[in-house]
Design a protein around this motif. Structure first.
Motif, PDB file in Angstrom:
ATOM      1  N   LEU A 101       5.411   6.336   7.016  1.00 28.51           N
ATOM      2  CA  LEU A 101       6.465   5.319   7.160  1.00 28.51           C
ATOM      3  C   LEU A 101       6.462   4.747   8.574  1.00 28.51           C
ATOM      4  CD1 LEU A 101       9.435   6.947   5.227  1.00 28.51           C
ATOM      5  CD2 LEU A 101       8.365   4.753   4.723  1.00 28.51           C
ATOM      6  N   LYS A 102       6.372   5.664   9.527  1.00 22.03           N
ATOM      7  CA  LYS A 102       6.383   5.243  10.936  1.00 22.03           C
ATOM      8  C   LYS A 102       5.230   4.294  11.214  1.00 22.03           C
ATOM      9  CE  LYS A 102       7.369   8.811  13.779  1.00 22.03           C
ATOM     10  NZ  LYS A 102       6.985   9.913  14.691  1.00 22.03           N
ATOM     11  N   ARG A 103       4.081   4.704  10.726  1.00 24.87           N
ATOM     12  CA  ARG A 103       2.857   3.958  11.001  1.00 24.87           C
ATOM     13  C   ARG A 103       2.900   2.575  10.331  1.00 24.87           C
ATOM     14  NH1 ARG A 103       0.618   2.556  14.500  1.00 24.87           N
ATOM     15  NH2 ARG A 103      -1.529   1.860  14.191  1.00 24.87           N
ATOM     16  N   VAL A 104       3.350   2.525   9.073  1.00 27.89           N
ATOM     17  CA  VAL A 104       3.431   1.246   8.351  1.00 27.89           C
ATOM     18  C   VAL A 104       4.401   0.311   9.069  1.00 27.89           C
ATOM     19  CG1 VAL A 104       4.218   0.176   6.209  1.00 27.89           C
ATOM     20  CG2 VAL A 104       2.738   2.169   6.104  1.00 27.89           C
ATOM     21  N   PHE A 105       5.496   0.881   9.531  1.00 25.39           N
ATOM     22  CA  PHE A 105       6.481   0.082  10.269  1.00 25.39           C
ATOM     23  C   PHE A 105       5.858  -0.496  11.540  1.00 25.39           C
ATOM     24  CE2 PHE A 105      10.539  -1.415  11.435  1.00 25.39           C
ATOM     25  CZ  PHE A 105      10.722  -1.178  12.785  1.00 25.39           C
ATOM     26  N   GLN A 106       5.073   0.344  12.243  1.00 31.89           N
ATOM     27  CA  GLN A 106       4.431  -0.121  13.487  1.00 31.89           C
ATOM     28  C   GLN A 106       3.427  -1.229  13.197  1.00 31.89           C
ATOM     29  OE1 GLN A 106       2.850   3.519  15.068  1.00 31.89           O
ATOM     30  NE2 GLN A 106       4.672   3.928  16.298  1.00 31.89           N
ATOM     31  N   ILE A 107       2.686  -1.057  12.085  1.00 28.48           N
ATOM     32  CA  ILE A 107       1.683  -2.077  11.726  1.00 28.48           C
ATOM     33  C   ILE A 107       2.389  -3.395  11.395  1.00 28.48           C
ATOM     34  CG2 ILE A 107      -0.096  -2.713  10.048  1.00 28.48           C
ATOM     35  CD1 ILE A 107      -0.678   0.282   9.707  1.00 28.48           C
ATOM     36  N   ALA A 108       3.489  -3.293  10.654  1.00 30.46           N
ATOM     37  CA  ALA A 108       4.235  -4.501  10.286  1.00 30.46           C
ATOM     38  C   ALA A 108       4.756  -5.189  11.551  1.00 30.46           C
ATOM     39  CB  ALA A 108       5.378  -4.133   9.355  1.00 30.46           C
ATOM     40  N   LEU A 109       5.238  -4.363  12.470  1.00 27.21           N
ATOM     41  CA  LEU A 109       5.795  -4.919  13.726  1.00 27.21           C
ATOM     42  C   LEU A 109       4.718  -5.649  14.518  1.00 27.21           C
ATOM     43  CD1 LEU A 109       8.721  -4.543  14.660  1.00 27.21           C
ATOM     44  CD2 LEU A 109       7.918  -2.834  16.277  1.00 27.21           C
ATOM     45  N   SER A 110       3.557  -5.033  14.583  1.00 27.00           N
ATOM     46  CA  SER A 110       2.469  -5.625  15.394  1.00 27.00           C
ATOM     47  C   SER A 110       1.965  -6.924  14.773  1.00 27.00           C
ATOM     48  CB  SER A 110       1.311  -4.631  15.539  1.00 27.00           C
ATOM     49  OG  SER A 110       0.677  -4.455  14.307  1.00 27.00           O
ATOM     50  N   ALA A 111       2.154  -7.073  13.443  1.00 28.16           N
ATOM     51  CA  ALA A 111       1.717  -8.303  12.776  1.00 28.16           C
ATOM     52  C   ALA A 111       2.876  -9.275  12.607  1.00 28.16           C
ATOM     53  CB  ALA A 111       1.111  -7.965  11.419  1.00 28.16           C
ATOM     54  N   ASP A 112       4.004  -8.944  13.240  1.00 27.23           N
ATOM     55  CA  ASP A 112       5.188  -9.816  13.166  1.00 27.23           C
ATOM     56  C   ASP A 112       5.669  -9.993  11.727  1.00 27.23           C
ATOM     57  OD1 ASP A 112       6.039 -13.023  14.763  1.00 27.23           O
ATOM     58  OD2 ASP A 112       7.147 -11.140  14.506  1.00 27.23           O
ATOM     59  N   MET A 113       5.643  -8.903  10.998  1.00 27.34           N
ATOM     60  CA  MET A 113       6.088  -8.923   9.605  1.00 27.34           C
ATOM     61  C   MET A 113       7.370  -8.110   9.481  1.00 27.34           C
ATOM     62  SD  MET A 113       3.807 -10.431   7.527  1.00 27.34           S
ATOM     63  CE  MET A 113       4.169  -9.680   5.974  1.00 27.34           C
ATOM     64  N   GLN A 114       8.149  -8.462   8.483  1.00 21.47           N
ATOM     65  CA  GLN A 114       9.367  -7.695   8.261  1.00 21.47           C
ATOM     66  C   GLN A 114       9.170  -6.822   7.025  1.00 21.47           C
ATOM     67  OE1 GLN A 114      12.855 -10.123   7.740  1.00 21.47           O
ATOM     68  NE2 GLN A 114      14.181  -8.360   7.464  1.00 21.47           N
ATOM     69  N   LEU A 115       9.345  -5.527   7.224  1.00 17.21           N
ATOM     70  CA  LEU A 115       9.166  -4.592   6.123  1.00 17.21           C
ATOM     71  C   LEU A 115      10.425  -4.581   5.251  1.00 17.21           C
ATOM     72  CD1 LEU A 115       6.640  -2.896   5.797  1.00 17.21           C
ATOM     73  CD2 LEU A 115       7.836  -0.966   6.758  1.00 17.21           C
TER      74      LEU A 115
END
Lengths: 179, 191
Positions: free
Chosen positions: B100-114
């Protein structure tokens, strides 16, 4: 003077002796040789057996010490097996999976600008696109772009309609990807 | 047949008869002694030899195994970095929190909202020849929103993640104001 003939040897020949006597003479003459030879043979077999026994004992000790070593390496063995299992799994998965970024790159390259991709469904074998475009030319350009790509096996037009409301065309196409 | 033998014996002279008699008795005695004395000893020796051959075989197998283990352990040591990567791709535990943490970080780095992240344990009866015994898998569903280019970047980042995320399919949908993506993926871990 009278001659005395003292003959202590039996007068009868051996063939005329009784069987008991014959066996006794045979036992003394030949039987003892056979018994001695047999004893020598059995002793040599015994010595050989002792030699084998000692070798077996040495080997058993070696095997025991090696078993101890293998027992001490149990954890390392487990780790190595697990790593091999993971490598095999990853290899098999990579073979069967597809590259999502490769497909998005294909979309980015082949879809002309001002084409609105309403829905894109991507899996390993297919890209399904429901798109809207104000111009049929732009749509045909997109079809041409996909058809000319080596990665694409087939392009299927499933539906097309003109929407007077939106003043544009709506297309439903399936792009079959080469394996 | 018997009368022929008797006739032959009758024709022999006394010396020959004696020699044949001695030979017959000797063979008889040798046979008796062979059965009583030699046979058990030979049997025991044969058993010992068999055990010795088996023991040598086992000894050789153990030596080979020990050698292989030491070689493999050295290879693991020399390729420590690669082994670490493999362990990161398929770790020992599921570590739902880490995912979960990692997916959230990836979304953040791509400027996406999970929007949503779901874990589903797959049916045990489902057979997947790609996974070996000892490796388990779970289904991961990720829903996110953002710009189209950012979605492509998001997907690329998931693909390049050190933990292996096997994307099975994804759907990109453009609504009025935003574009959404729904990703179906599989994640693996070892027992």
């Amino acid at each position: 003077m009278e001659e005395f003939d003292i003959n202590l040897l039996p007068k009868k020949k051996i063939e005329k002796l009784p069987i008991r006597r014959k066996v006794f003479i045979w036992t003394i003459k030949y039987g003892r040789i056979i018994v001695v030879l047999f004893h020598l043979l059995i002793i040599s077999i015994l010595v050989y057996k002792l030699n084998l026994h000692s070798k077996l004992n040495t080997l058993s000790e070696k095997i025991e010490s090696k078993s101890e070593i293998i027992k001490s390496l149990e954890d390392a063995e487990r780790e190595i097996r697990l790593i091999n299992l993971k490598v095999t799994t990853l290899r098999n998965l990579k073979k069967e999976s597809f590259s999502p970024s490769g497909y998005t790159k294909l979309l980015a390259e082949k879809v002309p600008p001002k084409m609105l991709l309403k829905t894109v469904i991507i899996n390993k074998n297919k890209i399904k696109i429901i798109a809207e475009s104000g111009s049929a030319l732009r749509f045909s350009e997109m079809l041409g772009n996909f058809s000319s790509d080596d990665r694409v096996k087939d392009v299927l037009l499933l539906g097309a309609k003109f929407s007077t409301e939106k003043e544009g065309f709506e297309f439903d196409i399936d792009i079959i990807i080469n394996k | 047949m018997i009368s022929r033998v008797a006739k032959t014996i009758y024709l022999l002279n006394k010396t020959e008869k004696k020699a044949y008699a001695i030979m017959s008795i000797s063979f008889f005695v040798i046979s008796i002694m062979g059965i009583l004395a030699l046979r058990p000893s030979v049997k025991i020796v044969t058993q010992y030899k068999k055990r010795l051959i088996e023991a040598k075989k086992i000894d050789k197998q153990l030596s080979t195994k020990i050698e292989a283990l030491y070689d493999n352990a050295n290879i693991v040591k020399q390729n420590y970095d690669k082994v670490q990567k493999i362990n990161e791709a398929i770790p020992k535990n599921m570590s739902q929190d880490d995912i979960l943490k990692r997916v959230f970080q990836i979304a953040l780095s791509a400027d996406m909202q999970l929007i949503k992240t779901d874990f589903n344990k797959l049916d045990e009866k489902e057979k997947n020849p790609a996974t070996e015994k000892g490796i388990k898998k779970i289904m991961l569903i990720i829903d996110a929103v953002g710009k189209q280019d950012n979605i492509y970047k998001f997907i690329g980042n998931i693909e390049n993640e050190s933990r292996y995320i096997n994307v099975k399919s994804f759907i990109i949908q453009k609504a009025e104001e935003e574009t959404s993506v729904s990703i179906n993926a599989e994640i693996y871990y070892s027992e």
